[in-house]
Design an enzyme around this catalytic site. Structure first.
Site, short mmCIF file in Angstrom:
data_model
loop_
_atom_site.label_atom_id
_atom_site.label_comp_id
_atom_site.label_asym_id
_atom_site.label_seq_id
_atom_site.Cartn_x
_atom_site.Cartn_y
_atom_site.Cartn_z
N ASP A 39 21.90 5.63 36.50
CA ASP A 39 21.72 6.24 35.18
C ASP A 39 20.26 6.63 34.96
O ASP A 39 19.69 6.35 33.91
CB ASP A 39 22.18 5.26 34.10
CG ASP A 39 22.36 5.95 32.75
OD1 ASP A 39 22.17 5.28 31.72
OD2 ASP A 39 22.68 7.15 32.72
N ILE A 76 12.88 -3.39 17.76
CA ILE A 76 12.27 -2.22 18.39
C ILE A 76 13.22 -1.05 18.43
O ILE A 76 12.87 0.07 18.08
CB ILE A 76 11.80 -2.55 19.82
CG1 ILE A 76 10.75 -3.67 19.80
CG2 ILE A 76 11.25 -1.32 20.51
CD1 ILE A 76 10.36 -4.17 21.18
N LYS A 101 16.61 -8.25 24.82
CA LYS A 101 17.76 -7.36 24.65
C LYS A 101 18.95 -8.24 24.30
O LYS A 101 19.44 -9.01 25.14
CB LYS A 101 18.03 -6.56 25.92
CG LYS A 101 19.29 -5.71 25.84
CD LYS A 101 19.46 -4.81 27.05
CE LYS A 101 18.66 -3.55 26.91
NZ LYS A 101 19.00 -2.56 27.95
N THR A 141 20.69 -4.56 20.87
CA THR A 141 19.49 -4.33 20.07
C THR A 141 18.31 -4.97 20.81
O THR A 141 18.43 -6.06 21.36
CB THR A 141 19.62 -4.96 18.68
OG1 THR A 141 20.76 -4.40 18.02
CG2 THR A 141 18.40 -4.70 17.83
N VAL A 142 17.18 -4.25 20.83
CA VAL A 142 16.00 -4.73 21.54
C VAL A 142 14.96 -5.18 20.50
O VAL A 142 14.69 -4.46 19.54
CB VAL A 142 15.40 -3.64 22.44
CG1 VAL A 142 14.18 -4.19 23.19
CG2 VAL A 142 16.44 -3.15 23.43
#
Length: 636
Positions: free
Chosen positions: A141, A24, A47, A31-32
């Site tokens: 965040d 994705i 994830k 990296t997802v």
């Protein structure tokens, strides 16, 4: 020959459970992927930490520890964490899959949003943050990239609690992140619930105007503006924008955190108050920087959320790398030598094969043969890891042990050198075995000053959570009364501990109205209260120069050091007395009381009359407001 380099995880069954279907997104830390939980038959997001970061045991532990904390936070607007684990060099989180886009995608496509859409997005974001704040979490965040908008319009906040772990290992997208940092984060490195409030104010400004409040070519320029310049009113960019929205942004982005809403719950209340004051035209006003996007028959007020969704991206959307496997050219003949035709016969054929094998072996040894790559043994038991290292021709050095929340007790949590690195010959490898999770006992902080309690918690590996204050007859002002969890409770490192701090013994505020200012001040200060005298005097029944009113009423409970404001009397206001002789007693009473007078009635025997025959203050003259006028009622 097809030499396409595929993502090694796509199509793989990770940890014997999660089938990885598509990639994705790729970030600086992980990296997802979209995956399927084959046990529960549900789609989820994986994830997966980049293997280079997964070799840092401390980083991995912090990452997983924060994820475990967030997994306990259940809220419909928070992206849920289902599971965590590790297989070899792959450390992963299994999370809720949200099909849709991010708020950043919406802003990139639509520019500025109508106020209704902006508030529709911010409200669930604040609900999620509010639940986290009351549970002792701070996001740290908040930005449009971490706000997910599903195809069905649901809004969810992502990356809760992971930002501390991320921030320690990644440096990408600095300019995008600094746009949402609160001044205290920049100046002191501190972040509490009010830092999240500030970031939400910036996000609201960006949704309303289509741009960030502070710009610059470098992060330093943006940071300087956060510290020295207030966030401008959105109406300066969007003329006609409701003043309630300007006030909401100004409250959330106040540079002084002390005057900012304390947490997201407070800001959510302000948002709802502001929204209630806006009309339909104000809510649906289209800002100048809004861009038209995909449209259909859906109501425009929801299309900006539910329809601004890009096509799903997977592994095929990423650049494909190619390589060519070509044979090496033959070496030219040595100068001065004559080319000869290959001799025929079995013996010469065997000699040619042996020569080729020897040449190939020599080249292999020079480039790789004298090195051994450290095999992947993370997550394996000590006997399994030892056998694999021995089979690879490597020596085993001293074995270490350390706490870990990620790896099971007795399994390998770190390798030195790291897996994949090359060692010359039979080099030595050091293993670190997990001792399992480390638990920290909550210390007894009673009677400790708040600053000292925070320091003790930090020394023990815990964090101070939400601080509430209450009166106490036994604990000194500013000292800790108790904690949640209670002392002695075991918690994972970095868990938040909520503190209850004493406001000191309550003080019953005395009544000082009618006293001189000097006497009233002395009396209040004897009780431990501070005194401020208002500059403007007021009319009152009290004598001129005496205290007419006090900000804390008699009997109120106050803490030592609280301030009482005194208003000084300039005497009663003189009011003209109405003439009520000849009127009925009821009409006369009403006329006098309407002017602020007290009324007494004096009747003569046999008390049968109802008409006023006289009044103690002559009609048409003046008397102090609040004074008493006596009426005489004549008998029959």
């Amino acid at each position: 020959m097809d030499t396409t380099l595929q993502d090694p995880l796509v199509g793989r069954l990770l940890d014997g459970r999660y089938r990885v279907d598509a990639r994705i997104a790729v970030g600086g830390m992980a990296t997802v992927y979209r995956a399927v939980d084959t046990r529960l038959d549900r789609v989820l997001a994986l994830k997966v930490m980049h293997p280079a970061l997964a070799t840092d045991a401390a980083f991995v532990e912090r990452f997983i520890r924060e994820a475990k904390s967030v997994a306990r936070l259940s809220h419909p607007n928070v992206v849920g964490v289902f599971d965590q684990g590790a297989e070899g060099a792959y450390v992963y989180l299994a999370m809720e899959y949200v099909a849709g886009c991010t708020l950043r995608d919406v802003l990139r496509e639509r520019g500025a949003l109508p106020p209704r859409a902006a508030l529709d997005i911010l409200e669930p974001v604040l609900a999620a943050l509010g639940a986290a704040h009351r549970a002792g979490f701070v996001h740290r965040d908040m930005k449009p990239e971490n706000v997910l908008i599903g195809d069905d319009g649901r809004v969810k906040v992502a990356d809760f609690g992971l930002v501390r772990a991320v921030g320690s290992a990644t440096t990408g997208s600095v300019l995008g992140t600094v746009s949402y940092l609160a001044p205290e984060q920049i100046e002191h490195g501190t972040a509490d619930t009010r830092a999240d409030v500030y970031a939400c104010g910036v996000v609201l400004y960006e949704m309303l105007t289509g741009g960030k409040p502070h710009g610059g070519d470098t992060p330093a320029q943006v940071l300087y503006q956060h510290l020295n310049t207030d966030v401008p009113a959105p109406s300066a960019t969007v003329p006609g924008l409701a003043v309630e929205l300007d006030e909401l942004v100004a409250a959330a982005t106040a540079r002084n955190p002390e005057v900012r809403p304390y947490d997201a719950v407070t800001l959510l209340g302000l948002l709802r108050e502001a929204r209630a004051g806006l009309g339909e035209e104000q809510l649906d006003a289209v800002p100048p920087l809004a861009r038209s996007g995909p449209r259909d028959t859906t109501d425009d007020r929801t299309s900006v959320i539910a329809r601004a969704v890009p096509a799903e991206t997977g592994a095929d959307a990423h650049p494909v790398l190619h390589t060519n496997l070509l044979p090496a050219p033959e070496a030219p003949p040595a100068p001065g030598r004559r080319l000869r035709r290959p001799p025929r016969g079995p013996l010469l054929l065997v000699l040619g094969v042996l020569l080729a094998l020897g040449l190939g072996t020599g080249i292999w040894y020079i480039n790789s043969g004298q090195f051994t790559r450290v095999p992947a043994v993370l997550g394996q038991t000590e006997p399994e890891a030892t056998k694999r290292l021995t089979d690879a021709g490597l020596d085993l050095g001293t074995t270490k042990r350390a706490f870990s929340d990620v790896y099971e007790r007795g399994t390998v949590m770190a390798v030195d050198p790291a897996p994949g690195e090359r060692l010359r010959g039979n080099g030595t490898v050091t293993l670190t075995l997990s001792r399992g999770p480390e638990l920290v006992k909550v210390p007894n902080l009673k009677d400790k000053p708040l600053a000292e309690a925070r320091r003790i918690l930090a020394d023990e590996g815990l964090a101070a959570g939400v601080v509430t204050r209450t009166f106490s007859d036994s604990v000194a002002r500013g000292a800790v009364i108790g904690s949640d969890p209670e002392p002695g409770t075991e918690r994972s490192p970095d868990s938040a501990v909520a503190l209850v701090v004493s406001k000191g013994a309550p003080i019953d505020v005395p009544d000082v109205t009618g006293e001189t200012v000097a006497d009233a001040t002395a009396l209040l200060r004897e009780e431990g209260l501070e005194v401020v005298v208002a500059s403007e005097r007021i009319h009152s029944p009290e004598d001129a120069g005496s205290v007419a009113a006090q900000s804390l009423a008699q009997g109120s409970r106050a803490a030592e050091g609280d301030t009482v404001t005194l208003s000084v009397s300039k005497g009663p206001r003189l009011v003209e007395v109405p003439d009520v002789v000849g009127e009925t007693v009821d009409d006369a009473r009403t006329a006098l009381e309407d002017e602020g007078f007290e009324v007494e009635v004096k009747k003569s025997f046999p008390y049968l009359g109802t008409e006023v025959s006289g009044q103690s203050v002559e009609g048409g003259s003046t008397a102090p407001e609040g004074s008493t006028v006596t009426l005489t009622i004549k008998g029959l």
